[in-house]
Design a protein around this motif. Structure first.
Motif, PDB file in Angstrom:
ATOM      1  N   GLY A   1       0.808  -1.211   0.000  1.00 15.14           N
ATOM      2  CA  GLY A   1       0.000   0.000   0.000  1.00 15.14           C
ATOM      3  C   GLY A   1       0.837   1.256   0.000  1.00 15.14           C
ATOM      4  O   GLY A   1       2.041   1.229  -0.267  1.00 15.14           O
ATOM      5  N   ASP A   2       0.190   2.347   0.356  1.00 14.90           N
ATOM      6  CA  ASP A   2       0.805   3.678   0.347  1.00 14.90           C
ATOM      7  C   ASP A   2       1.538   3.925   1.665  1.00 14.90           C
ATOM      8  O   ASP A   2       0.914   4.054   2.717  1.00 14.90           O
ATOM      9  N   LEU A   3       2.847   4.027   1.584  1.00 15.29           N
ATOM     10  CA  LEU A   3       3.662   4.261   2.778  1.00 15.29           C
ATOM     11  C   LEU A   3       3.458   5.658   3.349  1.00 15.29           C
ATOM     12  O   LEU A   3       3.709   5.885   4.532  1.00 15.29           O
ATOM     13  N   ASP A   4       3.020   6.604   2.522  1.00 15.52           N
ATOM     14  CA  ASP A   4       2.820   7.980   2.985  1.00 15.52           C
ATOM     15  C   ASP A   4       1.455   8.209   3.625  1.00 15.52           C
ATOM     16  O   ASP A   4       1.216   9.265   4.195  1.00 15.52           O
ATOM     17  N   ASP A   5       0.569   7.234   3.516  1.00 17.45           N
ATOM     18  CA  ASP A   5      -0.757   7.348   4.126  1.00 17.45           C
ATOM     19  C   ASP A   5      -0.713   6.674   5.499  1.00 17.45           C
ATOM     20  O   ASP A   5      -0.656   5.452   5.588  1.00 17.45           O
ATOM     21  N   PRO A   6      -0.741   7.459   6.578  1.00 19.47           N
ATOM     22  CA  PRO A   6      -0.652   6.860   7.910  1.00 19.47           C
ATOM     23  C   PRO A   6      -1.824   5.952   8.248  1.00 19.47           C
ATOM     24  O   PRO A   6      -1.736   5.129   9.156  1.00 19.47           O
ATOM     25  N   ASN A   7      -2.909   6.043   7.494  1.00 15.20           N
ATOM     26  CA  ASN A   7      -4.067   5.194   7.727  1.00 15.20           C
ATOM     27  C   ASN A   7      -4.114   3.961   6.843  1.00 15.20           C
ATOM     28  O   ASN A   7      -5.047   3.164   6.933  1.00 15.20           O
ATOM     29  N   SER A   8      -3.110   3.791   5.967  1.00 13.98           N
ATOM     30  CA  SER A   8      -3.089   2.607   5.108  1.00 13.98           C
ATOM     31  C   SER A   8      -2.739   1.380   5.948  1.00 13.98           C
ATOM     32  O   SER A   8      -2.074   1.472   6.978  1.00 13.98           O
ATOM     33  N   GLU A   9      -3.190   0.231   5.475  1.00 14.52           N
ATOM     34  CA  GLU A   9      -2.928  -1.018   6.189  1.00 14.52           C
ATOM     35  C   GLU A   9      -1.429  -1.270   6.334  1.00 14.52           C
ATOM     36  O   GLU A   9      -0.953  -1.681   7.388  1.00 14.52           O
ATOM     37  N   VAL A  10      -0.658  -0.984   5.283  1.00 15.67           N
ATOM     38  CA  VAL A  10       0.780  -1.236   5.328  1.00 15.67           C
ATOM     39  C   VAL A  10       1.469  -0.312   6.330  1.00 15.67           C
ATOM     40  O   VAL A  10       2.330  -0.756   7.103  1.00 15.67           O
ATOM     41  N   SER A  11       1.093   0.956   6.366  1.00 11.61           N
ATOM     42  CA  SER A  11       1.708   1.892   7.318  1.00 11.61           C
ATOM     43  C   SER A  11       1.402   1.501   8.758  1.00 11.61           C
ATOM     44  O   SER A  11       2.290   1.534   9.620  1.00 11.61           O
ATOM     45  N   LYS A  12       0.164   1.124   9.001  1.00 16.33           N
ATOM     46  CA  LYS A  12      -0.224   0.708  10.354  1.00 16.33           C
ATOM     47  C   LYS A  12       0.516  -0.561  10.772  1.00 16.33           C
ATOM     48  O   LYS A  12       0.967  -0.673  11.909  1.00 16.33           O
ATOM     49  N   ALA A  13       0.660  -1.504   9.843  1.00 17.54           N
ATOM     50  CA  ALA A  13       1.343  -2.769  10.159  1.00 17.54           C
ATOM     51  C   ALA A  13       2.833  -2.549  10.419  1.00 17.54           C
ATOM     52  O   ALA A  13       3.400  -3.169  11.325  1.00 17.54           O
ATOM     53  N   ILE A  14       3.465  -1.666   9.661  1.00 11.98           N
ATOM     54  CA  ILE A  14       4.891  -1.377   9.858  1.00 11.98           C
ATOM     55  C   ILE A  14       5.118  -0.838  11.270  1.00 11.98           C
ATOM     56  O   ILE A  14       6.054  -1.241  11.955  1.00 11.98           O
ATOM     57  N   ILE A  15       4.243   0.052  11.701  1.00 11.79           N
ATOM     58  CA  ILE A  15       4.359   0.618  13.052  1.00 11.79           C
ATOM     59  C   ILE A  15       4.031  -0.436  14.110  1.00 11.79           C
ATOM     60  O   ILE A  15       4.772  -0.615  15.076  1.00 11.79           O
ATOM     61  N   LYS A  16       2.929  -1.138  13.915  1.00 12.64           N
ATOM     62  CA  LYS A  16       2.473  -2.131  14.901  1.00 12.64           C
ATOM     63  C   LYS A  16       3.528  -3.210  15.158  1.00 12.64           C
ATOM     64  O   LYS A  16       3.775  -3.594  16.298  1.00 12.64           O
ATOM     65  N   TYR A  17       4.153  -3.700  14.093  1.00 13.44           N
ATOM     66  CA  TYR A  17       5.107  -4.805  14.221  1.00 13.44           C
ATOM     67  C   TYR A  17       6.566  -4.353  14.225  1.00 13.44           C
ATOM     68  O   TYR A  17       7.468  -5.179  14.193  1.00 13.44           O
ATOM     69  N   ASN A  18       6.784  -3.029  14.228  1.00 11.54           N
ATOM     70  CA  ASN A  18       8.137  -2.483  14.240  1.00 11.54           C
ATOM     71  C   ASN A  18       8.975  -3.060  13.084  1.00 11.54           C
ATOM     72  O   ASN A  18      10.122  -3.467  13.259  1.00 11.54           O
ATOM     73  N   ALA A  19       8.366  -3.094  11.902  1.00  7.76           N
ATOM     74  CA  ALA A  19       9.030  -3.641  10.725  1.00  7.76           C
ATOM     75  C   ALA A  19      10.193  -2.749  10.304  1.00  7.76           C
ATOM     76  O   ALA A  19      10.150  -1.534  10.464  1.00  7.76           O
ATOM     77  N   LYS A  20      11.217  -3.378   9.789  1.00  7.85           N
ATOM     78  CA  LYS A  20      12.442  -2.679   9.396  1.00  7.85           C
ATOM     79  C   LYS A  20      12.876  -3.135   8.000  1.00  7.85           C
ATOM     80  O   LYS A  20      12.582  -4.243   7.587  1.00  7.85           O
ATOM     81  N   PRO A  21      13.629  -2.270   7.298  1.00  4.20           N
ATOM     82  CA  PRO A  21      14.218  -2.726   6.036  1.00  4.20           C
ATOM     83  C   PRO A  21      15.140  -3.912   6.286  1.00  4.20           C
ATOM     84  O   PRO A  21      15.666  -4.081   7.402  1.00  4.20           O
ATOM     85  N   LEU A  22      15.326  -4.732   5.287  1.00  2.82           N
ATOM     86  CA  LEU A  22      16.162  -5.920   5.413  1.00  2.82           C
ATOM     87  C   LEU A  22      17.581  -5.558   5.836  1.00  2.82           C
ATOM     88  O   LEU A  22      18.158  -6.187   6.711  1.00  2.82           O
ATOM     89  N   ARG A  23      18.145  -4.524   5.215  1.00  6.39           N
ATOM     90  CA  ARG A  23      19.494  -4.066   5.535  1.00  6.39           C
ATOM     91  C   ARG A  23      19.448  -2.560   5.746  1.00  6.39           C
ATOM     92  O   ARG A  23      19.603  -1.799   4.797  1.00  6.39           O
TER      93      ARG A  23
END
Length: 178
Positions: free
Chosen positions: A144-166
């Motif tokens: 989804g849209d990384l710039d939309d704080p309400n997008s599912e992907v943005s919420k999941a990145i924050i919720k799970y503390n997702a990080k780039p691979l490197r």
């Protein structure tokens, strides 16, 4: 304008290869060519062993090293952040293949054009999900849209503390939960 990205939850990935096969079918790739590669990491000591499966593909880097070395500007980044290759401009020099820290590019042996994950830009333009996301049986992938704080992907990145691979290689548009 959207800035597209993806989160991959390696804890959910079961290694079924559905994402890889759907990508190959969507992009009409031969069986031996894939834009998605799988890696397995085994950690722990018997009997407490954990096996982590994670998929690696073009990370759609913010400051893509493949783009900066392309002598013909065949590799470019769209306004929505997707790194693409213009096959009409690609001369097959492979500079981009060498520059890619994720080894996420392949060369078409018939045309000489270098190819990579395109985030299924045609499907996304139609309002659909990339093939790898829509076929993931364990819902390990979110797009989804990384710039939309309400997008599912943005919420999941924050919720799970997702990080780039490197993280040491700069900002990318694919985040991992490990």
């Amino acid at each position: 304008m959207a800035r597209y990205g993806m989160m991959i939850d390696t804890r959910k990935c079961v290694g079924c290869y559905a994402c890889r096969v759907s990508c190959q079918m969507q992009n009409e790739l031969p069986v031996e060519v894939s834009f998605i590669k799988f890696h397995e990491i085994e950690t722990g000591v018997f009997p407490n062993v954990k096996n982590e499966i994670f998929a690696v593909q073009c990370q759609h880097c913010e400051d893509a090293p493949c783009e900066s070395v392309c002598p013909t500007k065949a590799t470019y980044t769209t306004e929505d952040g997707i790194v693409l290759v213009d096959p009409e401009k690609c001369i097959g020099c492979k500079y981009c293949m060498v520059a890619c820290p994720y080894q996420a590019r392949t060369q078409d042996h018939l045309t000489g054009v270098v190819e990579k994950c395109r985030f299924c830009v045609d499907l996304v333009a139609e309002g659909k999900q990339p093939a790898c996301v829509s076929t993931c049986i364990s819902t390990a992938r979110i797009f989804g849209d990384l710039d939309d704080p309400n997008s599912e992907v943005s919420k999941a990145i924050i919720k799970y503390n997702a990080k780039p691979l490197r993280q040491d290689l700069g900002k990318t548009k694919i985040y991992y939960v490990r």
